[in-house]
Design an enzyme around this catalytic site. Structure first.
Site, mmCIF file in Angstrom:
data_model
loop_
_atom_site.group_PDB
_atom_site.id
_atom_site.type_symbol
_atom_site.label_atom_id
_atom_site.label_comp_id
_atom_site.label_asym_id
_atom_site.label_seq_id
_atom_site.Cartn_x
_atom_site.Cartn_y
_atom_site.Cartn_z
ATOM 1 N N SER A 35 51.489 62.715 -45.937
ATOM 2 C CA SER A 35 50.266 62.322 -45.264
ATOM 3 C C SER A 35 50.444 60.928 -44.639
ATOM 4 O O SER A 35 50.860 59.987 -45.306
ATOM 5 C CB SER A 35 49.131 62.314 -46.281
ATOM 6 O OG SER A 35 47.960 61.936 -45.645
ATOM 7 N N GLY A 36 50.145 60.821 -43.352
ATOM 8 C CA GLY A 36 50.262 59.531 -42.668
ATOM 9 C C GLY A 36 51.622 59.315 -42.028
ATOM 10 O O GLY A 36 51.870 58.247 -41.463
ATOM 11 N N SER A 85 43.337 61.372 -41.423
ATOM 12 C CA SER A 85 44.101 62.410 -42.110
ATOM 13 C C SER A 85 43.558 63.810 -41.793
ATOM 14 O O SER A 85 42.338 64.038 -41.829
ATOM 15 C CB SER A 85 44.017 62.160 -43.615
ATOM 16 O OG SER A 85 44.807 63.095 -44.273
ATOM 17 N N SER A 86 44.459 64.725 -41.470
ATOM 18 C CA SER A 86 44.015 66.103 -41.200
ATOM 19 C C SER A 86 43.640 66.737 -42.539
ATOM 20 O O SER A 86 44.476 66.815 -43.428
ATOM 21 C CB SER A 86 45.155 66.918 -40.582
ATOM 22 O OG SER A 86 45.800 66.178 -39.588
ATOM 23 N N ASN A 138 45.768 57.762 -45.037
ATOM 24 C CA ASN A 138 45.778 57.855 -43.571
ATOM 25 C C ASN A 138 44.344 57.760 -43.054
ATOM 26 O O ASN A 138 43.454 58.444 -43.553
ATOM 27 C CB ASN A 138 46.410 59.214 -43.196
ATOM 28 C CG ASN A 138 46.512 59.407 -41.698
ATOM 29 O OD1 ASN A 138 46.098 58.564 -40.914
ATOM 30 N ND2 ASN A 138 47.081 60.541 -41.313
ATOM 31 N N THR A 172 50.403 64.675 -36.881
ATOM 32 C CA THR A 172 49.389 65.009 -35.880
ATOM 33 C C THR A 172 49.682 64.280 -34.574
ATOM 34 O O THR A 172 49.564 64.859 -33.491
ATOM 35 C CB THR A 172 48.000 64.637 -36.416
ATOM 36 O OG1 THR A 172 47.827 65.341 -37.645
ATOM 37 C CG2 THR A 172 46.900 64.997 -35.462
ATOM 38 N N GLU A 225 50.764 65.174 -50.550
ATOM 39 C CA GLU A 225 50.020 63.966 -50.921
ATOM 40 C C GLU A 225 49.814 63.833 -52.424
ATOM 41 O O GLU A 225 49.679 64.832 -53.139
ATOM 42 C CB GLU A 225 48.688 63.888 -50.168
ATOM 43 C CG GLU A 225 47.721 64.996 -50.451
ATOM 44 C CD GLU A 225 46.481 64.930 -49.550
ATOM 45 O OE1 GLU A 225 46.487 64.233 -48.533
ATOM 46 O OE2 GLU A 225 45.483 65.590 -49.905
ATOM 47 N N GLY A 235 50.084 66.963 -44.905
ATOM 48 C CA GLY A 235 51.350 66.603 -45.548
ATOM 49 C C GLY A 235 51.220 66.516 -47.049
ATOM 50 O O GLY A 235 50.112 66.456 -47.603
HETATM 51 N N1 LIG Z 1 54.349 57.857 -32.681
HETATM 52 C C1 LIG Z 1 53.393 57.048 -33.092
HETATM 53 N N2 LIG Z 1 53.112 55.931 -32.398
HETATM 54 C C2 LIG Z 1 52.155 55.106 -32.803
HETATM 55 N N3 LIG Z 1 51.417 55.274 -33.901
HETATM 56 C C3 LIG Z 1 51.634 56.372 -34.630
HETATM 57 C C4 LIG Z 1 52.630 57.331 -34.262
HETATM 58 N N4 LIG Z 1 52.621 58.294 -35.188
HETATM 59 C C5 LIG Z 1 51.665 57.989 -36.078
HETATM 60 N N5 LIG Z 1 51.046 56.831 -35.750
HETATM 61 C C6 LIG Z 1 49.964 56.170 -36.484
HETATM 62 O O1 LIG Z 1 49.906 56.699 -37.808
HETATM 63 C C7 LIG Z 1 48.646 57.283 -38.081
HETATM 64 C C8 LIG Z 1 48.802 58.507 -38.953
HETATM 65 O O2 LIG Z 1 49.480 59.522 -38.235
HETATM 66 P P1 LIG Z 1 49.064 61.047 -38.312
HETATM 67 O O3 LIG Z 1 47.589 61.165 -38.329
HETATM 68 O O4 LIG Z 1 49.792 61.730 -37.252
HETATM 69 O O5 LIG Z 1 49.614 61.423 -39.740
HETATM 70 P P2 LIG Z 1 49.774 62.886 -40.384
HETATM 71 O O6 LIG Z 1 51.207 63.023 -40.719
HETATM 72 O O7 LIG Z 1 49.177 63.882 -39.487
HETATM 73 O O8 LIG Z 1 48.978 62.764 -41.739
HETATM 74 P P3 LIG Z 1 48.035 63.825 -42.494
HETATM 75 O O9 LIG Z 1 48.941 64.735 -43.220
HETATM 76 O O10 LIG Z 1 47.239 62.991 -43.405
HETATM 77 O O11 LIG Z 1 47.222 64.502 -41.459
HETATM 78 C C9 LIG Z 1 48.062 57.583 -36.716
HETATM 79 O O12 LIG Z 1 46.665 57.535 -36.749
HETATM 80 C C10 LIG Z 1 48.624 56.453 -35.853
HETATM 81 O O13 LIG Z 1 47.843 55.294 -36.005
HETATM 82 MG MG LIG Z 2 47.538 65.043 -39.567
#
Ligand SMILES: Nc1ncnc2c1ncn2[C@@H]1O[C@H](COP(=O)(O)OP(=O)(O)OP(=O)(O)O)[C@@H](O)[C@H]1O
Ligand SMILES: [Mg+2]
Length: 1051
Positions: free
Chosen positions: A147-148, A200-201, A197, A152, A411, A409
């Site tokens: 997660s994070g 977070s999704s 996060n 996404t 967690e 992800g």
């Molecule tokens: N390529 C990137 N460039 C800039 N910031 C990023 C990038 N990837 C992720 N982030 C930052 O990290 C945060 C968390 O990323 P994201 O929401 O994609 O996580 P996730 O893996 O989908 O987590 P979860 O499993 O909780 O949904 C985003 O809101 C953003 O601020």
């Molecule tokens: Mg996500």
């Protein structure tokens, strides 16, 4: 000399601005596009190499975890967040905007080979797109990480890439817009701030993007997985409810809030007070409209309801206004709703009673309703988005697909519940798929291709997947069992059951089973799973309720009455009458994951492995411990070892030869021999060293990307020189042609003729080529026909199968007695046997359908005769073709006195017989009559003897062809004068009838040699049977009755 400028751009790639005419400046470099976007890969690589390696495969010390992490760190420091392991992309979340996602960046990756440019999420997107276009196979991109880690974000970048770079018409533009717009809506309703996060999704998402034959995105479809509904009513400390609530309350227009009866401050709402960080309001309503989901105020309905949800909840509801608003929004009657929220329907002695709920029960009823409405409207929303994304053009039904998987992800929180259990189980399944499709399949491919190979060990997490999902023994089965069994099942009995059933599993521990050290960090209500990604303690509190996911019946009854047009689609009336208990949440989740695995397995996968650099969401912080942990559980080192020990690139011989054949005079323009030889000649000509490549059974394996780059460069140069040659040739030719044809009109007719002849000759040649190909394939197939199915024999095998089936169709047996059947080829033996059985069954069935009742009766009698006499009595075969008749004597053949004596007794069969006296064996003509209860021997008008079937002890007959038989009766029966010796000309028929009427099928004795019978008062008579030339019945000198019977059949 011109000045050569080198500039470092954020991806770390070097851009070389071209000269005026786009020419090269250094012999080692090439400029591909005149806008200076693409640069020579070799030089770029060298520059990038200074910042670690862009592909871990190139890492010197590839077995060292420290070297791996150092490479990540070096690159991360320089904002190089992407690195490859072969074709897998490793991405480290930068937590800052890097400006590497511009249109220019997209252009650079468009249509370029994977290895030619620096690693980027766009390269993965482009590679999948091109594979889909060129190989015509559906693709999927699997994004994983905790997660994070940036899953996404990565999926959004991919979607943007397709939206911008793919070709588009006006109609496609709408689809592109909708695809992009679906994201903010789903994120608003399905994402929330958690400790890990801020966005977070809280649901899983698999999205198919559909492309038409031109490669334009024309539609999409989303499948959503298990939304974390419990967040609607409860959030851990420091976490928030779904974004949409805050977006609405803080950013909604005054007028809208007034209409919904909402206050501006989230503090007003129990469900929202946990964490109050201001949200940026994205105007979902407009997006919803753009997606054509709904156009009325119903669009706001789902979230407004929940803002109210927190306001009531005592056993009696104190605020009238609010319940009124709530009822109006739900489209139900206020007082009915009030009663349903404060009472429970129970059935006592067949009567329905409303029992009041206490405060705690009422709160949980309210929470259950909130969760149900939110969960169902979320699914409704996904369905609506799908309808708006659906590809509706019927004329081009066929489309290709790229699937994007962005799912929650792995967690671990301080307190982990049912939701974390499901989320982490889902990640186990994805890891399992990764193992199956990369580590395992890669090693299997080497084996199949006969490449010598040192297997790499890796941890296979199947054991944990089994622990969770195995039928009957897995955690989900045990949980379901506790949910469904009658009696006092609780979360704690579930824990006990787990200890009993899976207590011995190496990946399962509870407080009771743990050693002293672990016990200190585990609660008594927890169980611990040793996931591939680490240990997680799950608190069993709430597991049963969440798994049952039930709504009180009276609340359901209220909801199905709703007049709100969204809710009527969410709560189906049929649910009330459906007696079958719905599947539990965990079982539904398990089934949906199994389906997801099937979808993913059917596609060509690409992987993005996301890594989270620190726990504090900070840019530039590289927490080594945290990263090492992720590198470990994502299996990246094993992945690298397999890749490194193996080969960076592999292609089927025909594809490789087709692409590079122009680089060697022996293979250009066509190679006539074996493909493997052609490839071998080609790579030798190119100067490949033996350690750089291996030739498998059907593919070439190239160990280093650099070897391939060099080949690609050579091809690029070759293309230029070929193009120049062609241009020169064409110019010369066209000038000559213009002169000769158009400047001399008299020759025009000849030119047209020549063209036409040329076309005809080309067509003929093509037909010949096709024919030769077919014959070649056929001959090759014949040679390989006994081998496993392979490209060489598949055409032949298919042809053999096809022709067998067509032949069979023409030569099916005509009737049940026809036993002919064409001989099947080896591969169809089993199928042929099945077909044969089916065909026979079918014929038998249609034969039986046509049989009349009389014929059936005949057949039944014949069956009995066959059982009794087949292979036992000599004259049986002669009786087979003769039909049995219902009687051989009609009413007029029998004396009326006999008929009178029979009275109401119905006669079933009558036949003339010869009776032999017991003493002198004198033959006397008689009639044998069979009724329902007895066999009667009649002479003229007299009933001479009546033998009740009950008294008939047995029937004896010889095995020869004579018609004699003896009816045995008890010797102590005074009414009888002893056994009766009779002879019938239709002995098989007569005896079958007697056996049926008297139910003596088992009492017929077929004797060889002689038959003994009683004459009366204990005296015995004997009939001797001997084979002879003709039938003779006479008293012998020894006082026996001697019967000579002709031989009819030699047995
Ligand atoms: N390529 C990137 N460039 C800039 N910031 C990023 C990038 N990837 C992720 N982030 C930052 O990290 C945060 C968390 O990323 P994201 O929401 O994609 O996580 P996730 O893996 O989908 O987590 P979860 O499993 O909780 O949904 C985003 O809101 C953003 O601020
Ligand atoms: Mg996500």
């Amino acid at each position: 000399m011109m000045e050569l400028k080198i500039q470092l751009i954020p991806t770390g790639e070097i851009i070389l601005p071209p000269g005026k005419n786009g020419e090269n400046f250094c012999h080692n470099c090439k400029v591909v596009a005149s806008d200076g976007v693409r640069a020579m890969m070799e030089s770029a690589l060298t520059a990038r190499d200074r910042v670690g390696v862009q592909d871990f495969v190139l890492l010197e010390n590839y077995t060292s975890e420290a070297a791996f992490i150092e490479n990540l760190r070096k690159r991360f420091k320089e904002n190089l967040i992407y690195t490859y392991i072969g074709s897998v992309l490793v991405s480290v979340n930068p937590y800052k905007d890097l400006e590497i996602y511009t249109k220019n960046h997209m252009e650079r990756y468009r249509g370029v080979n994977f290895y030619e440019v620096s690693p980027h999420i766009y390269a993965v997107a482009d590679n999948s797109y091109r594979s889909m276009r060129t190989e015509g196979k559906d693709q999927c991109i699997l994004i994983s990480g905790e997660s994070g880690a940036g899953k996404t974000e990565a999926s959004k970048k991919i979607l943007q890439y397709y939206a911008i770079t793919c070709p588009a018409s006006e109609q496609v533009q709408t689809v592109k817009d909708r695809l992009l717009q679906s994201n903010p809506v789903l994120e608003a309703f399905g994402n929330a701030k958690t400790l890990r996060n801020d966005n977070s999704s809280r649901f899983g998402k698999y999205m198919d993007i559909q492309f038409d034959f031109k490669g334009a995105p024309v539609g999409g479809h989303i499948i959503n997985y298990l939304l974390e509904k419990s967040r609607v009513v409860h959030q851990n400390h420091g976490e928030r409810n779904f974004h949409i609530f805050y977006q609405l309350i803080e950013g909604g227009e005054e007028d809208l809030l007034r209409r919904l009866g909402l206050e501006r401050s989230p503090l007003q709402y129990q469900y929202l007070v946990k964490c109050l960080i201001r949200s940026v309001f994205i105007n979902c309503i407009y997006v919803i409209k753009a997606l054509r989901i709904s156009d009325s105020h119903n669009s706001y309905f789902p979230f407004s309801v929940f803002c109210y949800g927190g306001e009531e909840g005592s056993a009696c509801i104190t605020s009238d206004t609010q319940i009124k608003y709530l009822a109006r929004l739900l489209g139900v009657n206020g007082s009915v709703l009030t009663e349903a929220l404060t009472h429970k329907k129970i059935i006592a002695k067949g009567e329905e009673l409303m029992s009041p709920l206490n405060l705690e029960q009422a709160s949980s009823a309210r929470d259950a309703l909130s969760k149900a409405v939110y969960g169902r409207t979320f699914t409704w929303l996904v369905n609506k988005i799908n309808a708006s994304l659906a590809y509706t053009d019927d004329s081009h039904k066929h489309y290709s697909v790229i699937g994007l998987l962005d799912i929650y992800g792995f967690e671990v929180f301080q307190h982990n519940s049912f939701e974390q259990f499901c989320i982490n189980y889902c990640n186990e399944k994805l890891q399992q798929l990764f193992i199956e499709l990369t580590l395992k399949s890669e090693q299997e491919e080497y084996e199949a291709e006969g490449i010598t190979w040192e297997p790499v060990q890796y941890f296979n997490n199947k054991i944990i997947c089994d622990l969770v999902e195995e039928k009957f023994k897995g955690i989900i089965s045990i949980l379901d069992e506790e949910c469904l069994r009658p009696g006092d099942a609780s979360d704690f009995t579930f824990l006990e059951k787990l200890e009993d059933t899976v207590g011995g599993h190496p990946h399962f521990v509870t407080h009771k089973l743990a050693d002293g050290k672990t016990r200190k960090v585990m609660g008594r209500e927890e169980f611990r799973l040793l996931h591939y990604a680490g240990e997680v303690n799950y608190n069993v509190n709430g597991f049963l309720d969440k798994n049952n996911d039930l709504l009180f019946r009276n609340l359901k009854e209220v909801m199905v009455m709703s007049e709100n047009n969204i809710l009527t689609q969410c709560f189906d009336r049929e649910e009330l009458s459906d007696k079958k208990r719905p599947d539990t949440a965990a079982t539904q989740f398990k089934a949906s994951l199994a389906k997801l695995m099937e979808i993913l397995m059917s596609k060509e996968p690409s992987y993005v492995r996301c890594i989270k650099p620190n726990d504090s969401k900070q840019a530039g912080r590289f927490d080594e411990v945290l990263i090492r942990h992720q590198v470990k559980y994502l299996g990246l080192m094993e992945n690298l070892r397999v890749r490194r020990a193996g080969f960076a690139y592999r292609r089927r011989y025909e594809v490789f030869l087709q692409r590079y054949k122009s680089l060697c005079p022996d293979t250009w323009p066509n190679w006539q021999g074996k493909l493997a030889d052609g490839v071998s000649t080609l790579v030798k000509h190119l100067g490949y060293k033996p350690e750089e490549y291996k030739l498998g059974r059907s593919k070439i394996f190239i160990r280093f990307p650099k070897t391939l780059f060099a080949t690609e460069d050579a091809l690029e140069t070759r293309k230029h020189s070929l193009a120049t040659k062609l241009q020169a040739g064409w110019k010369g030719y066209s000038q000559k042609y213009v002169l000769s044809v158009f400047c001399l009109p008299s020759l025009a007719a000849i030119a047209v003729q020549a063209w036409w002849r040329g076309i005809l000759a080309k067509r003929r040649a093509q037909r010949r080529r096709q024919a030769a190909n077919t014959i070649r394939r056929f001959v090759k197939g014949f040679i390989y026909r006994h081998k496993e199915r392979c490209p060489e024999n598949e055409y032949f095998l298919d042809y053999v199968r096809y022709s067998f089936l067509m032949n069979l169709r023409r030569n099916l047996p005509k009737n049940v007695l026809d036993k002919s059947w064409p001989t099947p080829p080896a591969a169809l033996k089993e199928a042929s046997e099945h077909l044969r059985k089916l065909c026979m069954q079918n014929m038998v069935w249609s034969y039986c359908k046509k049989i009349s009742p009389e014929w059936k009766h005949q057949m039944e009698q014949k069956m009995i005769a066959s059982e009794l006499f087949k292979d036992k009595k000599d004259n049986y075969p002669q009786s087979v073709p003769k039909l049995f008749v219902s009687t051989r004597l009609n009413g007029e053949d029998i004396n009326p006195k006999v008929l009178q004596a029979l009275g109401s007794e119905k006669m079933k069969y009558a036949v003339p017989v010869t009776k032999y006296d017991r003493k002198g064996y004198k033959p006397r003509p008689r009639q044998l009559l069979l009724t329902g209860s007895s066999a009667i021997i009649a002479e003229e008008g007299k009933l001479k003897q009546r033998i009740d079937y009950g008294a008939l002890k047995g029937i004896s007959v010889s095995s020869l062809s004579d018609g004699l038989f003896v009816l045995h009766v008890p010797s102590d029966d005074n009414k009888q004068k002893g056994d009766v010796v009779l002879q019938s000309d239709h002995v098989i028929e007569t005896l079958t009838k007697i056996a049926i009427c008297a139910e003596k099928i088992n009492n017929i004795n077929i004797n060889q040699g002689s038959i003994k019978f009683t004459v009366g008062q204990g005296k015995e008579g004997i009939i001797d049977f001997t084979p002879g030339s003709e039938l003779l019945v006479a008293k012998a000198k020894n006082g026996h009755l001697s019967v000579t019977a002709p031989r009819l059949n030699s047995r």
